[in-house]
Scaffold this motif. Structure first.
Motif, PDB file in Angstrom:
ATOM      1  N   UNK A  18      42.731  76.453  -1.189  1.00 56.77           N
ATOM      2  CA  UNK A  18      43.069  75.819   0.203  1.00 56.77           C
ATOM      3  C   UNK A  18      44.191  76.549   0.889  1.00 56.77           C
ATOM      4  N   UNK A  19      45.342  77.026   0.001  1.00 53.91           N
ATOM      5  CA  UNK A  19      46.313  77.555   0.592  1.00 53.91           C
ATOM      6  C   UNK A  19      45.913  78.899   1.295  1.00 53.91           C
ATOM      7  N   UNK A  20      44.984  79.653   0.631  1.00 56.14           N
ATOM      8  CA  UNK A  20      44.574  80.867   1.247  1.00 56.14           C
ATOM      9  C   UNK A  20      43.850  80.874   2.347  1.00 56.14           C
ATOM     10  N   UNK A  21      42.958  79.669   2.414  1.00 58.92           N
ATOM     11  CA  UNK A  21      42.178  79.466   3.593  1.00 58.92           C
ATOM     12  C   UNK A  21      42.937  79.276   4.719  1.00 58.92           C
ATOM     13  N   UNK A  22      43.927  78.385   4.549  1.00 58.57           N
ATOM     14  CA  UNK A  22      44.945  78.006   5.598  1.00 58.57           C
ATOM     15  C   UNK A  22      45.954  79.232   6.009  1.00 58.57           C
ATOM     16  N   UNK A  23      46.040  80.193   4.971  1.00 58.96           N
ATOM     17  CA  UNK A  23      46.719  81.704   5.334  1.00 58.96           C
ATOM     18  C   UNK A  23      45.719  82.358   6.191  1.00 58.96           C
ATOM     19  N   UNK A  24      44.643  82.695   5.866  1.00 52.31           N
ATOM     20  CA  UNK A  24      43.497  83.146   6.839  1.00 52.31           C
ATOM     21  C   UNK A  24      43.433  82.621   8.184  1.00 52.31           C
ATOM     22  N   UNK A  25      43.661  81.374   8.358  1.00 51.15           N
ATOM     23  CA  UNK A  25      43.565  80.528   9.720  1.00 51.15           C
ATOM     24  C   UNK A  25      44.774  80.928  10.246  1.00 51.15           C
TER      25      UNK A  25
END
Length: 191
Positions: A62-69
């Protein structure tokens, strides 16, 4: 003109000079009416190892998905990190290995030697600390950690590095030197 700015702190510690540089940049950018988001890599929860390379894309935490966003949201990135062993810290390298994926950051097409740059239109500032004198890092070592970030990572994906500030040697720096460097970060944030 107000911009959407994402500050990425690549030093894993919370009490570093890199953190102070990031905080100075953030405060000045907010004072200049920029919309600022902050990502501190040491606070994110993810596996920094790209276990299968690009043969098999592992699911993003989830933290990496947020980073991409956040990267897609940003018009301007600010990378604040130390030079360790001539390059970026392992955590930062692992972060980029995991999120700058085909289909997100670049895309190869059959018959084309170079990939499409999917993050075009974004710019970047780099604030980089080191214990080596910056002139020695530039002329003797030839700046591998800066070339890696500016050319092999950012430009490869379409992000245009605008300015790089190097600070050092941090080891033994006086309070006056550190205050001057923090002011340089603030000045850069207001451009």
């Amino acid at each position: 003109m107000s911009k959407r700015v994402l500050v990425i702190l690549g030093h894993p510690g919370t009490n570093s000079f890199c953190s102070a540089l990031a905080d100075s940049y953030i405060a000045a950018a907010k004072d200049a009416s920029h919309d600022v988001r902050v990502m501190r890599l040491g606070a994110l929860r993810f596996d920094p190892v790209l276990h299968e390379g690009y043969r098999q894309i592992q699911a993003l935490e989830p933290d990496l998905l947020d980073a991409q966003a956040d990267i897609l949201w940003a018009e301007h990135l600010v990378l604040v990190y130390p030079i360790w062993w001539g390059g970026v810290p392992a955590l930062m390298k692992g972060f980029f290995d995991r999120i700058l994926l085909p289909g997100f950051a670049f895309n190869y097409r059959q018959g084309k030697a170079f990939p499409d740059k999917l993050l075009n239109g974004r710019s970047a500032h780099l604030l980089v600390t080191m214990d080596t004198p910056p002139w020695y890092y530039k002329w003797i070592y030839r700046m591998p950690g800066l070339h890696q970030m500016r050319k092999n990572t950012l430009a490869f994906c379409g992000i245009k590095p605008l300015a790089t500030l190097t600070f050092g040697p941090i080891l033994g720096a006086t309070p006056t030197q550190r205050a001057t460097w923090l002011q340089q970060a603030r000045t850069l944030a207001t451009r």
